[in-house]
Design a protein around this motif. Structure first.
Motif, PDB file in Angstrom:
ATOM      1  N   ILE A  52      46.134 -57.242 -53.999  1.00 42.20           N
ATOM      2  CA  ILE A  52      45.054 -57.959 -54.678  1.00 42.20           C
ATOM      3  C   ILE A  52      45.405 -58.212 -56.142  1.00 42.20           C
ATOM      4  CG2 ILE A  52      42.641 -57.809 -55.421  1.00 42.20           C
ATOM      5  CD1 ILE A  52      42.112 -56.230 -52.824  1.00 42.20           C
ATOM      6  N   THR A  53      45.994 -57.232 -56.798  1.00 41.17           N
ATOM      7  CA  THR A  53      46.392 -57.397 -58.194  1.00 41.17           C
ATOM      8  C   THR A  53      47.462 -58.475 -58.341  1.00 41.17           C
ATOM      9  OG1 THR A  53      45.843 -55.099 -58.651  1.00 41.17           O
ATOM     10  CG2 THR A  53      47.270 -56.200 -60.231  1.00 41.17           C
ATOM     11  N   THR A  54      48.389 -58.525 -57.403  1.00 37.59           N
ATOM     12  CA  THR A  54      49.424 -59.560 -57.431  1.00 37.59           C
ATOM     13  C   THR A  54      48.817 -60.947 -57.261  1.00 37.59           C
ATOM     14  OG1 THR A  54      51.019 -58.001 -56.518  1.00 37.59           O
ATOM     15  CG2 THR A  54      51.563 -60.339 -56.349  1.00 37.59           C
ATOM     16  N   ILE A  55      47.885 -61.092 -56.337  1.00 37.09           N
ATOM     17  CA  ILE A  55      47.242 -62.390 -56.108  1.00 37.09           C
ATOM     18  C   ILE A  55      46.442 -62.828 -57.331  1.00 37.09           C
ATOM     19  CG2 ILE A  55      45.453 -63.565 -54.750  1.00 37.09           C
ATOM     20  CD1 ILE A  55      46.470 -61.892 -52.340  1.00 37.09           C
ATOM     21  N   ILE A  56      45.680 -61.906 -57.913  1.00 39.08           N
ATOM     22  CA  ILE A  56      44.893 -62.231 -59.102  1.00 39.08           C
ATOM     23  C   ILE A  56      45.812 -62.602 -60.265  1.00 39.08           C
ATOM     24  CG2 ILE A  56      43.386 -61.224 -60.873  1.00 39.08           C
ATOM     25  CD1 ILE A  56      41.869 -59.856 -58.607  1.00 39.08           C
ATOM     26  N   SER A  57      46.920 -61.894 -60.421  1.00 39.34           N
ATOM     27  CA  SER A  57      47.873 -62.209 -61.490  1.00 39.34           C
ATOM     28  C   SER A  57      48.486 -63.586 -61.298  1.00 39.34           C
ATOM     29  CB  SER A  57      48.976 -61.155 -61.553  1.00 39.34           C
ATOM     30  OG  SER A  57      48.447 -59.902 -61.880  1.00 39.34           O
ATOM     31  N   LEU A  58      48.872 -63.907 -60.074  1.00 37.72           N
ATOM     32  CA  LEU A  58      49.436 -65.229 -59.803  1.00 37.72           C
ATOM     33  C   LEU A  58      48.429 -66.336 -60.094  1.00 37.72           C
ATOM     34  CD1 LEU A  58      51.442 -64.560 -56.528  1.00 37.72           C
ATOM     35  CD2 LEU A  58      52.369 -65.098 -58.783  1.00 37.72           C
ATOM     36  N   LEU A  59      47.180 -66.134 -59.684  1.00 32.53           N
ATOM     37  CA  LEU A  59      46.140 -67.126 -59.957  1.00 32.53           C
ATOM     38  C   LEU A  59      45.909 -67.298 -61.457  1.00 32.53           C
ATOM     39  CD1 LEU A  59      43.517 -66.238 -57.199  1.00 32.53           C
ATOM     40  CD2 LEU A  59      44.961 -68.273 -57.312  1.00 32.53           C
ATOM     41  N   TYR A  60      45.843 -66.177 -62.164  1.00 29.26           N
ATOM     42  CA  TYR A  60      45.583 -66.240 -63.607  1.00 29.26           C
ATOM     43  C   TYR A  60      46.726 -66.942 -64.342  1.00 29.26           C
ATOM     44  CZ  TYR A  60      44.927 -64.779 -68.427  1.00 29.26           C
ATOM     45  OH  TYR A  60      44.779 -64.779 -69.793  1.00 29.26           O
ATOM     46  N   MET A  70      38.682 -70.768 -69.625  1.00 28.88           N
ATOM     47  CA  MET A  70      39.856 -69.966 -69.941  1.00 28.88           C
ATOM     48  C   MET A  70      39.454 -68.616 -70.533  1.00 28.88           C
ATOM     49  SD  MET A  70      42.068 -68.861 -72.612  1.00 28.88           S
ATOM     50  CE  MET A  70      41.491 -69.830 -73.953  1.00 28.88           C
ATOM     51  N   VAL A  71      38.453 -68.605 -71.382  1.00 33.88           N
ATOM     52  CA  VAL A  71      37.984 -67.349 -71.975  1.00 33.88           C
ATOM     53  C   VAL A  71      37.445 -66.426 -70.888  1.00 33.88           C
ATOM     54  CG1 VAL A  71      36.231 -66.331 -73.482  1.00 33.88           C
ATOM     55  CG2 VAL A  71      37.544 -68.308 -74.258  1.00 33.88           C
ATOM     56  N   PHE A  72      36.619 -66.951 -69.996  1.00 31.10           N
ATOM     57  CA  PHE A  72      36.071 -66.123 -68.926  1.00 31.10           C
ATOM     58  C   PHE A  72      37.159 -65.652 -67.957  1.00 31.10           C
ATOM     59  CE2 PHE A  72      31.853 -68.101 -69.924  1.00 31.10           C
ATOM     60  CZ  PHE A  72      31.260 -66.913 -70.304  1.00 31.10           C
ATOM     61  N   ALA A  73      38.131 -66.503 -67.675  1.00 32.54           N
ATOM     62  CA  ALA A  73      39.241 -66.106 -66.814  1.00 32.54           C
ATOM     63  C   ALA A  73      40.041 -64.981 -67.461  1.00 32.54           C
ATOM     64  CB  ALA A  73      40.141 -67.302 -66.518  1.00 32.54           C
ATOM     65  N   SER A  74      40.248 -65.070 -68.757  1.00 34.61           N
ATOM     66  CA  SER A  74      40.990 -64.023 -69.468  1.00 34.61           C
ATOM     67  C   SER A  74      40.218 -62.712 -69.484  1.00 34.61           C
ATOM     68  CB  SER A  74      41.303 -64.467 -70.893  1.00 34.61           C
ATOM     69  OG  SER A  74      42.163 -65.574 -70.880  1.00 34.61           O
ATOM     70  N   GLY A 101      41.560 -59.343 -67.690  1.00 37.87           N
ATOM     71  CA  GLY A 101      41.686 -58.096 -68.447  1.00 37.87           C
ATOM     72  C   GLY A 101      40.875 -56.969 -67.832  1.00 37.87           C
ATOM     73  N   ALA A 102      39.665 -57.272 -67.413  1.00 36.13           N
ATOM     74  CA  ALA A 102      38.822 -56.254 -66.782  1.00 36.13           C
ATOM     75  C   ALA A 102      39.438 -55.783 -65.469  1.00 36.13           C
ATOM     76  CB  ALA A 102      37.421 -56.807 -66.548  1.00 36.13           C
ATOM     77  N   TRP A 103      39.980 -56.725 -64.697  1.00 40.27           N
ATOM     78  CA  TRP A 103      40.611 -56.357 -63.431  1.00 40.27           C
ATOM     79  C   TRP A 103      41.800 -55.436 -63.664  1.00 40.27           C
ATOM     80  CZ3 TRP A 103      39.643 -56.112 -58.480  1.00 40.27           C
ATOM     81  CH2 TRP A 103      40.687 -55.769 -57.640  1.00 40.27           C
ATOM     82  N   ILE A 111      44.268 -50.128 -63.141  1.00 38.22           N
ATOM     83  CA  ILE A 111      44.983 -48.973 -63.695  1.00 38.22           C
ATOM     84  C   ILE A 111      44.192 -47.699 -63.439  1.00 38.22           C
ATOM     85  CG2 ILE A 111      45.705 -47.872 -65.855  1.00 38.22           C
ATOM     86  CD1 ILE A 111      46.461 -50.706 -66.837  1.00 38.22           C
ATOM     87  N   ILE A 112      42.892 -47.731 -63.668  1.00 40.50           N
ATOM     88  CA  ILE A 112      42.056 -46.544 -63.463  1.00 40.50           C
ATOM     89  C   ILE A 112      42.068 -46.129 -61.994  1.00 40.50           C
ATOM     90  CG2 ILE A 112      39.666 -45.706 -63.514  1.00 40.50           C
ATOM     91  CD1 ILE A 112      39.319 -47.433 -66.080  1.00 40.50           C
ATOM     92  N   VAL A 113      41.917 -47.072 -61.090  1.00 36.69           N
ATOM     93  CA  VAL A 113      41.920 -46.771 -59.655  1.00 36.69           C
ATOM     94  C   VAL A 113      43.281 -46.238 -59.226  1.00 36.69           C
ATOM     95  CG1 VAL A 113      41.771 -47.807 -57.353  1.00 36.69           C
ATOM     96  CG2 VAL A 113      40.071 -48.362 -59.090  1.00 36.69           C
ATOM     97  N   ALA A 114      44.356 -46.821 -59.740  1.00 34.09           N
ATOM     98  CA  ALA A 114      45.699 -46.371 -59.374  1.00 34.09           C
ATOM     99  C   ALA A 114      45.946 -44.943 -59.840  1.00 34.09           C
ATOM    100  CB  ALA A 114      46.742 -47.305 -59.971  1.00 34.09           C
TER     101      ALA A 114
END
Length: 69
Positions: free
Chosen positions: A7-15, A35-39, A43-45, A50-53
């Motif tokens: 999921i993190t990889t997919i979100i990173s690719l989209l961003y 762009m601001v909301f996407a950023s 960042g929140a994701w 990191i916390i979940v990992a």
């Protein structure tokens, strides 16, 4: 853990795809706000991932240490 990585990889690719689009086209007010909301979302994701990992790693370490006893 594999689902989190996927999921993190997919979100990173989209961003980063959106950022590539954003930097190569003319920008208006709506694009900038998007762009601001996407950023902010990205960042929140990343912080949540990191916390979940860390928590998952601690659980796995705890389980493996209990099995070794």
């Amino acid at each position: 853990m594999t689902k989190l990585i996927t999921i993190t990889t997919i979100i990173s690719l989209l961003y980063f795809s959106y950022m590539k689009y954003f930097t190569t086209h003319e920008v208006n007010e709506a694009d900038f706000i998007l762009m601001v909301f996407a950023s902010l979302f990205f960042g929140a994701w990343m912080i949540a991932a990191i916390i979940v990992a860390v928590e998952l790693t601690e659980r796995e370490d705890k389980k493996s240490s209990e099995k070794s006893w």
